[in-house]
Design an enzyme around this catalytic site. Structure first.
Site, PDB file in Angstrom:
ATOM      1  N   SER A 293       0.838  -1.192   0.000  1.00  0.00           N
ATOM      2  CA  SER A 293       0.000   0.000   0.000  1.00  0.00           C
ATOM      3  C   SER A 293       0.882   1.255   0.000  1.00  0.00           C
ATOM      4  O   SER A 293       1.733   1.395  -0.873  1.00  0.00           O
ATOM      5  CB  SER A 293      -0.961  -0.032   1.196  1.00  0.00           C
ATOM      6  OG  SER A 293      -1.916   0.995   1.112  1.00  0.00           O
TER       7      SER A 293
ATOM      8  N   ASP B 262      -9.627  -2.886  -6.572  1.00  0.00           N
ATOM      9  CA  ASP B 262      -8.992  -1.848  -5.755  1.00  0.00           C
ATOM     10  C   ASP B 262      -9.330  -0.471  -6.331  1.00  0.00           C
ATOM     11  O   ASP B 262      -9.175  -0.241  -7.537  1.00  0.00           O
ATOM     12  CB  ASP B 262      -7.476  -2.071  -5.751  1.00  0.00           C
ATOM     13  CG  ASP B 262      -6.736  -1.176  -4.759  1.00  0.00           C
ATOM     14  OD1 ASP B 262      -7.314  -0.187  -4.275  1.00  0.00           O
ATOM     15  OD2 ASP B 262      -5.562  -1.480  -4.482  1.00  0.00           O
TER      16      ASP B 262
ATOM     17  N   HIS C  29      -8.367  -3.800  -2.012  1.00  0.00           N
ATOM     18  CA  HIS C  29      -7.215  -3.312  -1.263  1.00  0.00           C
ATOM     19  C   HIS C  29      -7.144  -3.982   0.111  1.00  0.00           C
ATOM     20  O   HIS C  29      -8.089  -3.946   0.888  1.00  0.00           O
ATOM     21  CB  HIS C  29      -7.305  -1.789  -1.091  1.00  0.00           C
ATOM     22  CG  HIS C  29      -5.975  -1.147  -0.856  1.00  0.00           C
ATOM     23  ND1 HIS C  29      -5.162  -0.728  -1.902  1.00  0.00           N
ATOM     24  CD2 HIS C  29      -5.298  -0.865   0.276  1.00  0.00           C
ATOM     25  CE1 HIS C  29      -4.060  -0.194  -1.410  1.00  0.00           C
ATOM     26  NE2 HIS C  29      -4.117  -0.278  -0.087  1.00  0.00           N
TER      27      HIS C  29
END
Length: 308
Positions: free
Chosen positions: A155, A256, A286
């Site tokens: 991330s 995502d 995500h």
């Protein structure tokens, strides 16, 4: 649905204080390191503060079942993992009480590029362990293969990992060698809304208003989301330097909210001449590996194949 339809800070469990800092209205579980390498356990771990002034800390993991009794024959690759946090939130493995929370360098108290500098400090600390035969960290000195170092970020940690890889090019790291980078669901953005952002605007995991709030609190004051820290297209003027990076693995998922920006990131790397292996699965969102053990295993297998 507009940003005004709900309070992004409430969604993030944050309260913004008058001085620009924030109060994090949640508690994370305490996960202490376990340095005991007793048989039957997979890993041992320890925490080391590498900068007493800033409180920057690394957690070192090593397998309890080492590959050989003779560590000159089989040494372990080094995997530098930069965890995800949305810039604002502590990592669950490090948030073990208020004292540690105060020491973590998070936004908005510490805006970018503080996190990039912290990552570089950790990398240079690892290099020093390789050359300090007397006082080097024993787990690294005795078991690590400094010629096989990999940078791995998740991330926003993947955003930091890319910056770290670039910064590493400006330093003599010998005998440490960066052998590759893994960017997992890299956290990027931009002012122009992408198709995936519009499609997933109110996504329960990564809604666009919350993403905007993360950038608002983490970017240097006075810049917008087209700054290169956020928008990967901003690195095209530096494509000659970017092209000096070694091989890279980029992993993402079609569900995502940030997937279009992640694919822009891949395109930027390819344009710069980087050897890129891109693995995008249409199904997934995500942080899916945090709730789906099968995806966590699949992620580890992809990283293992890349390293081997």
């Amino acid at each position: 649905m507009s940003r005004d339809a709900f309070d992004a800070y409430k969604l993030l469990n944050l309260s913004i204080n008058p001085d620009g800092s924030c109060t994090r209205n949640f508690e994370y579980p305490i996960v202490d390191p376990d340095p005991d390498p007793s048989p039957g356990k997979l890993t041992a771990s320890k925490d080391i503060t590498i900068n007493l002034e800033t409180g920057v800390t690394v957690r070192i993991f090593r397998p309890t079942n080492l590959p050989s009794n003779d560590n000159t024959i089989a040494r372990l690759p080094i995997l530098i993992h930069l965890h995800g946090s949305g810039w604002l939130l502590p990592d669950v493995e490090r948030a073990d009480g208020a004292h540690r929370l105060r020491q973590l360098r998070l936004a908005p108290e510490h805006r970018l590029a503080t996190q990039y500098d912290d990552a570089l400090e950790a990398l240079l600390w690892i290099k020093r362990q390789a050359v300090d035969e007397t006082n080097g960290e024993p787990w690294l000195r005795d078991y690590a293969d400094f010629s096989r170092c990999y940078i791995f970020g998740s991330s926003n940690g993947a955003n930091v990992a890319f910056q770290l890889a670039l910064k590493s090019l400006d330093h003599d790291l010998m005998p440490l060698k960066i052998d590759g980078c893994v960017f997992y669901q890299p956290f990027y953005g931009g002012k122009t809304r992408t198709k995936s952002e519009l499609k997933n605007f109110a996504d329960p995991v990564m809604p666009v208003p919350a993403i905007d709030a993360m950038w608002e609190l983490s970017l240097p004051k006075g810049v917008d989301r087209d700054h290169r820290y956020c928008n990967p297209i901003g690195y095209l003027p530096q494509k000659e330097k970017v092209g000096r990076l070694g091989r890279c693995l980029v992993i993402g998922y079609g569900g995502d909210t940030l997937v279009d920006h992640q694919q822009d990131f891949v395109e930027m790397l390819v344009t710069a001449g980087v050897r890129v292996e891109a693995k995008f699965d249409d199904a997934g969102f995500h942080g899916i590996e945090l709730v789906d053990p099968r995806r966590a295993v699949a992620l580890l297998n992809m990283i293992r194949e890349f390293i081997n």
